[in-house]
Write a protein that holds these residues in place. Structure first.
Motif, PDB file in Angstrom:
ATOM      1  N   ARG A   9       0.847  -1.199   0.000  1.00  0.00           N
ATOM      2  CA  ARG A   9       0.000   0.000   0.000  1.00  0.00           C
ATOM      3  C   ARG A   9       0.879   1.244   0.000  1.00  0.00           C
ATOM      4  NH1 ARG A   9      -5.002  -1.409   0.102  1.00  0.00           N
ATOM      5  NH2 ARG A   9      -5.633  -3.368   1.032  1.00  0.00           N
ATOM      6  N   TYR A  10       0.602   2.123  -0.976  1.00  0.00           N
ATOM      7  CA  TYR A  10       1.397   3.328  -1.186  1.00  0.00           C
ATOM      8  C   TYR A  10       0.471   4.495  -1.497  1.00  0.00           C
ATOM      9  CZ  TYR A  10       5.001  -0.170  -1.632  1.00  0.00           C
ATOM     10  OH  TYR A  10       5.830  -1.230  -1.384  1.00  0.00           O
ATOM     11  N   SER A  11       1.019   5.693  -1.389  1.00  0.00           N
ATOM     12  CA  SER A  11       0.288   6.880  -1.821  1.00  0.00           C
ATOM     13  C   SER A  11       1.224   7.738  -2.657  1.00  0.00           C
ATOM     14  CB  SER A  11      -0.247   7.676  -0.627  1.00  0.00           C
ATOM     15  OG  SER A  11       0.816   8.135   0.169  1.00  0.00           O
ATOM     16  N   CYS A  12       0.632   8.450  -3.587  1.00  0.00           N
ATOM     17  CA  CYS A  12       1.366   9.408  -4.413  1.00  0.00           C
ATOM     18  C   CYS A  12       0.753  10.777  -4.160  1.00  0.00           C
ATOM     19  CB  CYS A  12       1.263   9.037  -5.890  1.00  0.00           C
ATOM     20  SG  CYS A  12       2.158  10.197  -6.971  1.00  0.00           S
ATOM     21  N   ARG A  26       5.123   7.274  -1.370  1.00  0.00           N
ATOM     22  CA  ARG A  26       5.539   6.836  -0.036  1.00  0.00           C
ATOM     23  C   ARG A  26       4.751   5.606   0.377  1.00  0.00           C
ATOM     24  NH1 ARG A  26       8.692  10.457   2.832  1.00  0.00           N
ATOM     25  NH2 ARG A  26       8.962  12.466   1.784  1.00  0.00           N
ATOM     26  N   ASP A  27       5.371   4.801   1.239  1.00  0.00           N
ATOM     27  CA  ASP A  27       4.657   3.643   1.771  1.00  0.00           C
ATOM     28  C   ASP A  27       3.808   4.057   2.969  1.00  0.00           C
ATOM     29  OD1 ASP A  27       6.360   3.766   4.020  1.00  0.00           O
ATOM     30  OD2 ASP A  27       7.499   1.974   3.462  1.00  0.00           O
ATOM     31  N   VAL A  28       3.124   3.104   3.592  1.00  0.00           N
ATOM     32  CA  VAL A  28       2.208   3.416   4.693  1.00  0.00           C
ATOM     33  C   VAL A  28       2.933   3.935   5.940  1.00  0.00           C
ATOM     34  CG1 VAL A  28       0.380   1.853   3.936  1.00  0.00           C
ATOM     35  CG2 VAL A  28       2.159   1.013   5.481  1.00  0.00           C
ATOM     36  N   HIS A  29       4.244   3.748   5.998  1.00  0.00           N
ATOM     37  CA  HIS A  29       5.026   4.250   7.132  1.00  0.00           C
ATOM     38  C   HIS A  29       5.661   5.606   6.830  1.00  0.00           C
ATOM     39  CE1 HIS A  29       4.447   0.306   8.836  1.00  0.00           C
ATOM     40  NE2 HIS A  29       4.954  -0.235   7.748  1.00  0.00           N
ATOM     41  N   GLY A  30       5.381   6.141   5.644  1.00  0.00           N
ATOM     42  CA  GLY A  30       5.938   7.432   5.251  1.00  0.00           C
ATOM     43  C   GLY A  30       7.301   7.347   4.597  1.00  0.00           C
ATOM     44  N   GLU A  31       7.778   6.140   4.371  1.00  0.00           N
ATOM     45  CA  GLU A  31       9.080   5.952   3.735  1.00  0.00           C
ATOM     46  C   GLU A  31       9.011   6.334   2.259  1.00  0.00           C
ATOM     47  OE1 GLU A  31      13.102   4.710   3.936  1.00  0.00           O
ATOM     48  OE2 GLU A  31      11.663   4.597   5.590  1.00  0.00           O
ATOM     49  N   LEU A  32       9.950   7.155   1.823  1.00  0.00           N
ATOM     50  CA  LEU A  32       9.984   7.618   0.434  1.00  0.00           C
ATOM     51  C   LEU A  32      10.437   6.491  -0.496  1.00  0.00           C
ATOM     52  CD1 LEU A  32       9.691  10.126  -1.425  1.00  0.00           C
ATOM     53  CD2 LEU A  32      12.141  10.500  -1.064  1.00  0.00           C
ATOM     54  N   MET A  33       9.666   6.238  -1.551  1.00  0.00           N
ATOM     55  CA  MET A  33       9.980   5.203  -2.533  1.00  0.00           C
ATOM     56  C   MET A  33      10.440   5.798  -3.863  1.00  0.00           C
ATOM     57  SD  MET A  33       9.399   2.268  -1.101  1.00  0.00           S
ATOM     58  CE  MET A  33       9.867   2.825   0.522  1.00  0.00           C
ATOM     59  N   ALA A  34       9.839   6.937  -4.256  1.00  0.00           N
ATOM     60  CA  ALA A  34      10.180   7.559  -5.539  1.00  0.00           C
ATOM     61  C   ALA A  34       9.782   9.026  -5.519  1.00  0.00           C
ATOM     62  CB  ALA A  34       9.470   6.843  -6.691  1.00  0.00           C
ATOM     63  N   THR A  35      10.487   9.814  -6.305  1.00  0.00           N
ATOM     64  CA  THR A  35      10.113  11.208  -6.516  1.00  0.00           C
ATOM     65  C   THR A  35      10.061  11.461  -8.021  1.00  0.00           C
ATOM     66  OG1 THR A  35      12.386  12.051  -6.516  1.00  0.00           O
ATOM     67  CG2 THR A  35      11.245  11.982  -4.389  1.00  0.00           C
ATOM     68  N   ALA A  36       9.284  12.450  -8.392  1.00  0.00           N
ATOM     69  CA  ALA A  36       9.183  12.817  -9.797  1.00  0.00           C
ATOM     70  C   ALA A  36       9.065  14.331  -9.907  1.00  0.00           C
ATOM     71  CB  ALA A  36       7.954  12.170 -10.435  1.00  0.00           C
TER      72      ALA A  36
END
Length: 163
Positions: free
Chosen positions: A106-109, A128-138
Motif C-alpha cells: 500500500r502506497y500513496s502518491c 511513499r509507503d504506509v510508514h511514510g518511507e519515500l519510494m520515488a520522486t518525480a
C-alpha cells in the motif's frame, strides 16, 4: 476549477462519467487501467492511493518502474487540470527511484504544483509507503493545450496547432 480544499473528499475530473474516457491511469471504464482516484492533499496538492497486483509486475514481487512513473505523471497532470482548469500535456518527466514498490503493498502518491516558468506548469510528486518511507520522486513539466467544449484536448492529424 475544482475546490481542492475539502479534505478527504474524492475529486471529480472534468471528463468523469464520459463513456469515451478510457485513460489508463484514471478512467473507471477502462477494464485494464489502474482506476486511480484522487483526493485533496496537504499544501494544495492531491493524493492517490495505490495497491497494485502482479499484472503490473517487473521483477518478481516488484511493481514496474514505468507504472510508478505513470502514477506520478497522472497525479501531477490531474492536479494541473483541477487547479488551473486547463488540459495540459507532459513535456518532461524525471524520476528518481529510492526504494522498492512491492506488488500488493500500500502506497500513496502526493503531487504539488511547484511553478509555472515559460508558459509551462511544473509539478513534483512523491510515492511513499504506509510508514511514510519515500519510494520515488518525480518532477515534470506540463504545457497547456487548447481544449474542446468538453475540456478534452483538441488534436490535429499532423500535429498542427488546431486553433
Amino acid at each position: 476549477m475544482t475546490d481542492l480544499a475539502a479534505p478527504g473528499a474524492e475529486l471529480t475530473l472534468p471528463w468523469a462519467g464520459r463513456a469515451d474516457s478510457h485513460c489508463f491511469g484514471c478512467a473507471p471504464a477502462n477494464p485494464v487501467g489502474l482506476g486511480l482516484r484522487f483526493r485533496p492533499g496537504s499544501d494544495s496538492g492531491i493524493v492517490t492511493d495505490l495497491c497494485l497486483d502482479r499484472r503490473f509486475e517487473s521483477y518478481p514481487g516488484v511493481l514496474h518502474g514505468g507504472i510508478v512513473a505513470l502514477v506520478c505523471d497522472e497525479t501531477m497532470g490531474n492536479l494541473v487540470v483541477l487547479r488551473h482548469g486547463t488540459v495540459a500535456v507532459t513535456t518532461s518527466l524525471r524520476m528518481r527511484y529510492v526504494g522498492v514498490v512491492a506488488i500488493g503493498g500500500r502506497y500513496s502518491c502526493h503531487a504539488w504544483i511547484t511553478g509555472a516558468p515559460d508558459g509551462t506548469i511544473a509539478g513534483r510528486a512523491e510515492v511513499r509507503d504506509v510508514h511514510g518511507e519515500l519510494m520515488a520522486t518525480a518532477t515534470a513539466g506540463y504545457r497547456p493545450v487548447p481544449a474542446d467544449d468538453a475540456g478534452l484536448p483538441r488534436t490535429s492529424p499532423r500535429g498542427e496547432d488546431p486553433t
